[in-house]
Design a protein around this motif. Structure first.
Motif, PDB file in Angstrom:
ATOM      1  N   ARG A   1      39.298  37.885  44.283  1.00 54.71           N
ATOM      2  CA  ARG A   1      39.204  38.576  42.986  1.00 54.71           C
ATOM      3  C   ARG A   1      40.188  37.972  41.991  1.00 54.71           C
ATOM      4  O   ARG A   1      39.870  37.806  40.806  1.00 54.71           O
ATOM      5  CB  ARG A   1      39.497  40.066  43.181  1.00 54.71           C
ATOM      6  N   ALA A   2      41.393  37.646  42.463  1.00 53.01           N
ATOM      7  CA  ALA A   2      42.389  37.041  41.581  1.00 53.01           C
ATOM      8  C   ALA A   2      41.873  35.725  41.013  1.00 53.01           C
ATOM      9  O   ALA A   2      41.963  35.473  39.801  1.00 53.01           O
ATOM     10  CB  ALA A   2      43.698  36.823  42.334  1.00 53.01           C
ATOM     11  N   LEU A   3      41.314  34.876  41.869  1.00 53.60           N
ATOM     12  CA  LEU A   3      40.802  33.589  41.406  1.00 53.60           C
ATOM     13  C   LEU A   3      39.675  33.780  40.403  1.00 53.60           C
ATOM     14  O   LEU A   3      39.623  33.101  39.368  1.00 53.60           O
ATOM     15  CB  LEU A   3      40.319  32.764  42.595  1.00 53.60           C
ATOM     16  N   ASP A   4      38.779  34.710  40.686  1.00 56.39           N
ATOM     17  CA  ASP A   4      37.669  34.966  39.768  1.00 56.39           C
ATOM     18  C   ASP A   4      38.180  35.409  38.400  1.00 56.39           C
ATOM     19  O   ASP A   4      37.665  34.970  37.362  1.00 56.39           O
ATOM     20  CB  ASP A   4      36.748  36.032  40.361  1.00 56.39           C
ATOM     21  N   LEU A   5      39.210  36.250  38.384  1.00 60.41           N
ATOM     22  CA  LEU A   5      39.760  36.720  37.113  1.00 60.41           C
ATOM     23  C   LEU A   5      40.479  35.601  36.366  1.00 60.41           C
ATOM     24  O   LEU A   5      40.371  35.495  35.137  1.00 60.41           O
ATOM     25  CB  LEU A   5      40.705  37.894  37.364  1.00 60.41           C
ATOM     26  N   TYR A   6      41.230  34.758  37.084  1.00 66.76           N
ATOM     27  CA  TYR A   6      41.846  33.600  36.433  1.00 66.76           C
ATOM     28  C   TYR A   6      40.770  32.729  35.783  1.00 66.76           C
ATOM     29  O   TYR A   6      40.914  32.272  34.638  1.00 66.76           O
ATOM     30  CB  TYR A   6      42.623  32.760  37.449  1.00 66.76           C
ATOM     31  N   GLN A   7      39.697  32.493  36.508  1.00 65.80           N
ATOM     32  CA  GLN A   7      38.631  31.631  35.991  1.00 65.80           C
ATOM     33  C   GLN A   7      37.908  32.281  34.816  1.00 65.80           C
ATOM     34  O   GLN A   7      37.523  31.597  33.862  1.00 65.80           O
ATOM     35  CB  GLN A   7      37.651  31.299  37.121  1.00 65.80           C
ATOM     36  N   THR A   8      37.740  33.598  34.869  1.00 64.43           N
ATOM     37  CA  THR A   8      37.085  34.303  33.766  1.00 64.43           C
ATOM     38  C   THR A   8      37.931  34.235  32.503  1.00 64.43           C
ATOM     39  O   THR A   8      37.418  33.997  31.400  1.00 64.43           O
ATOM     40  CB  THR A   8      36.832  35.772  34.153  1.00 64.43           C
ATOM     41  N   ALA A   9      39.243  34.439  32.656  1.00 64.44           N
ATOM     42  CA  ALA A   9      40.137  34.334  31.498  1.00 64.44           C
ATOM     43  C   ALA A   9      40.173  32.903  30.974  1.00 64.44           C
ATOM     44  O   ALA A   9      40.182  32.669  29.757  1.00 64.44           O
ATOM     45  CB  ALA A   9      41.538  34.805  31.873  1.00 64.44           C
ATOM     46  N   ALA A  10      40.191  31.931  31.876  1.00 63.62           N
ATOM     47  CA  ALA A  10      40.205  30.529  31.461  1.00 63.62           C
ATOM     48  C   ALA A  10      38.935  30.166  30.710  1.00 63.62           C
ATOM     49  O   ALA A  10      38.966  29.360  29.769  1.00 63.62           O
ATOM     50  CB  ALA A  10      40.382  29.623  32.676  1.00 63.62           C
ATOM     51  N   ALA A  11      37.814  30.756  31.103  1.00 63.41           N
ATOM     52  CA  ALA A  11      36.549  30.484  30.417  1.00 63.41           C
ATOM     53  C   ALA A  11      36.588  30.950  28.969  1.00 63.41           C
ATOM     54  O   ALA A  11      35.812  30.470  28.135  1.00 63.41           O
ATOM     55  CB  ALA A  11      35.398  31.154  31.158  1.00 63.41           C
ATOM     56  N   GLN A  12      37.500  31.883  28.660  1.00 65.57           N
ATOM     57  CA  GLN A  12      37.690  32.336  27.278  1.00 65.57           C
ATOM     58  C   GLN A  12      38.803  31.553  26.580  1.00 65.57           C
ATOM     59  O   GLN A  12      39.298  31.966  25.533  1.00 65.57           O
ATOM     60  CB  GLN A  12      38.021  33.826  27.256  1.00 65.57           C
ATOM     61  N   ASN A  13      39.207  30.430  27.185  1.00 67.19           N
ATOM     62  CA  ASN A  13      40.263  29.580  26.627  1.00 67.19           C
ATOM     63  C   ASN A  13      41.610  30.288  26.557  1.00 67.19           C
ATOM     64  O   ASN A  13      42.399  30.053  25.635  1.00 67.19           O
ATOM     65  CB  ASN A  13      39.875  29.043  25.242  1.00 67.19           C
ATOM     66  N   TYR A  14      41.891  31.142  27.533  1.00 64.94           N
ATOM     67  CA  TYR A  14      43.203  31.775  27.606  1.00 64.94           C
ATOM     68  C   TYR A  14      44.153  30.778  28.262  1.00 64.94           C
ATOM     69  O   TYR A  14      44.058  30.486  29.458  1.00 64.94           O
ATOM     70  CB  TYR A  14      43.129  33.076  28.401  1.00 64.94           C
ATOM     71  N   ALA A  15      45.080  30.240  27.479  1.00 67.73           N
ATOM     72  CA  ALA A  15      45.858  29.078  27.905  1.00 67.73           C
ATOM     73  C   ALA A  15      46.717  29.359  29.130  1.00 67.73           C
ATOM     74  O   ALA A  15      46.888  28.482  29.992  1.00 67.73           O
ATOM     75  CB  ALA A  15      46.728  28.591  26.748  1.00 67.73           C
ATOM     76  N   ASP A  16      47.294  30.557  29.235  1.00 64.48           N
ATOM     77  CA  ASP A  16      48.110  30.881  30.411  1.00 64.48           C
ATOM     78  C   ASP A  16      47.284  30.771  31.691  1.00 64.48           C
ATOM     79  O   ASP A  16      47.763  30.261  32.714  1.00 64.48           O
ATOM     80  CB  ASP A  16      48.680  32.293  30.296  1.00 64.48           C
TER      81      ASP A  16
END
Length: 500
Positions: free
Chosen positions: A358-373
């Motif tokens: 779940r953590a990885l999926d959320l990191y990837q979802t945020a990254a898909a929105q160009n969230y730089a962190d």
């Protein structure tokens, strides 16, 4: 130096500190346009601009005030302010004057515009997009306030057929926009405030100032009033004063750090605090109640703030389970910051059982929105391996570059180091210097410290190229020799934004 050695050092840097400047710096560009040369003049805009400028100066802003600017003057003011904004924590633009919508885009009209067609509007005016570009490089927060949807001065030049019946005023007061402005969609960390919601018109006012300007001046100077709640109170005040004929509206989403335009009240943490949990913990109970009400209406920033309060173990409201509930709601509503914070919660098992998938999926979802962190953290996960990912240095390089291009200071430093190590075949010392310069301008105090105390960690070629960058922007006048003596170190501090 190899990739592993350099990245371990930078990983330590990333863990130790966030983006912070030596001192909070707030800058504002205040524009009041009323003496239009070929279209209907406006009475109160210059009064509004003067009053807003005075209020902002009174609460610590470095203010540039301009009245009745022409097109060329506006563009020069914006260029100058854009450079100044790069080293500011907060950059704010206030515009009072004529504004119109053409084909879904908002344009602000200078006093010398001679408009006979929609194309003239686009060619001679300043677009909202240009204003947003002007402030986009401010380090922490960007605000554009438009008190500009006033009476349409262009007659049949602009098609106002789409005005809704609800937007029609039934008073004798002058308005500031025949058809109102189009809804804005600013980037994350940027707030656009309209005097009236999209499609609606704004009153110019019968006194010395517009209703919106009066409300702003009243609320923005109150210490301890968190900015989201401040704009909410401005809205309520304008609705009351105009008998519900004018409803201000805000667009965009600020970061999850509380901010007080007039500074924090006693015991509160200001924008200079860069840890969300500690900063939100100082919110007063009455403002927390307002945040809960806003969260119930779907405001994701309020959800984030409420979650941060409950993730702080040194705070009486510590409740990880409730924090997760707020983060889940905000993440489900599309907040990239909430998705990133929730990823960390599931990675660490804070308030929930650890869940690497779940953590990885959320990191990837945020990254898909160009969230730089999130992109930067995914870079380390791909480099080192983690959360079920196998080590993939090439993917890590791609993610570091992507985060660097989104102006993430640590990623910029990371990528500069990788270029300097010769690991990015298509880039050389000039590129490494560019990313180091951008990291300085983005406000990383760690990069400032490393470049002034340990410059030898970079090659002489990269150091010379950085001196060239500093010279290009008039921060440095010495030799391009790669030696970081007092002159170069002074230039680095100036580029960072420190005053000598």
């Amino acid at each position: 130096m190899g990739m592993a050695i350099r990245l371990v050092a930078i990983w330590a840097l990333c863990m130790l500190a966030g983006v912070a400047s030596a001192a909070t710096d707030r800058v504002a560009l205040v524009l009041g346009l009323g003496a239009y040369q070929t279209i209907e003049p406006l009475d109160n805009t210059r009064n509004d601009a003067r009053a807003i400028a005075g209020a902002l100066k009174g609460i610590g802003f470095d203010v540039t005030l301009s009245l009745d600017a022409t097109s060329s003057q506006l563009r020069q003011l914006m260029d100058d302010f854009a450079f100044r904004s790069e080293t500011a924590d907060l950059a704010l633009i206030y515009f009072a004057g004529h504004g119109v919508e053409v084909q879904g885009e908002n344009f602000l009209i200078p006093v010398d515009a001679d408009i006979n067609s929609n194309l003239d509007v686009q060619r001679q005016s300043i677009s909202l997009k240009q204003l947003l570009t002007t402030v986009e490089r401010a380090r922490k927060m960007r605000i554009v306030i438009l008190d500009s949807c006033r009476n349409n001065p262009l007659g049949d030049v602009i098609d106002l057929a789409k005005i809704s019946p609800e937007a029609t005023l039934t008073t004798n007061q002058t308005t500031r926009g025949g058809g109102g402005l189009a809804a804005a969609k600013p980037d994350r960390g940027t707030l656009v405030a309209f005097a009236a919601k999209d499609g609606q018109v704004a009153l110019d006012g019968t006194g010395g100032n517009s209703p919106y300007a009066r409300a702003l001046i009243d609320k923005m100077v109150k210490p301890g009033l968190e900015i989201s709640l401040m704009f909410r109170q401005v809205r309520d005040m304008v609705l009351q004063e105009t008998n519900n004929l004018q409803e201000p509206h805000t667009y965009g989403s600020l970061t999850g750090i509380p901010f007080y335009l007039a500074g924090a009240a006693d015991g509160q943490v200001d924008i200079s605090g860069n840890i969300g949990q500690a900063a939100w913990a100082a919110i007063r109970p009455d403002q927390e109640e307002q945040m809960i009400a806003l969260a119930n209406l779907g405001d994701t920033r309020s959800m984030l703030g409420l979650a941060y309060m409950r993730l702080n173990p040194s705070e009486g409201r510590f409740d990880p389970t409730e924090a997760v509930a707020f983060l889940e709601k905000a993440a489900g509503a599309g907040s990239a910051e909430a998705q990133f914070e929730l990823a960390k919660v599931y990675e660490r098992g804070t308030g929930v059982p650890p869940d690497p998938a779940r953590a990885l999926d959320l990191y990837q979802t945020a990254a898909a929105q160009n969230y730089a962190d999130a992109i930067n953290d995914l870079g380390f996960l791909h480099y080192q391996g983690g959360l079920g990912l196998a080590p993939d240095p090439q993917k890590a390089l791609e993610l570091f570059e992507r985060a660097a291009d989104l102006r993430h200071p640590q990623a910029q430093f990371n990528f500069a180091a990788l270029i300097d190590d010769g690991l990015i075949e298509s880039k050389g010392p000039a590129d490494a210097a560019h990313y180091l310069y951008e990291a300085l301008r983005s406000g990383s105090s760690d990069v400032l410290d490393l470049l002034t105390s340990r410059p030898q960690m970079f090659s002489r070629q990269t150091r010379r190229a950085l001196q060239g960058q500093l010279k290009d922007y008039d921060f440095y006048a010495g030799a391009l020799d790669g030696e970081f003596g007092p002159g170069t170190k002074k230039a680095i501090r100036l580029a960072y934004g420190l005053k000598e």
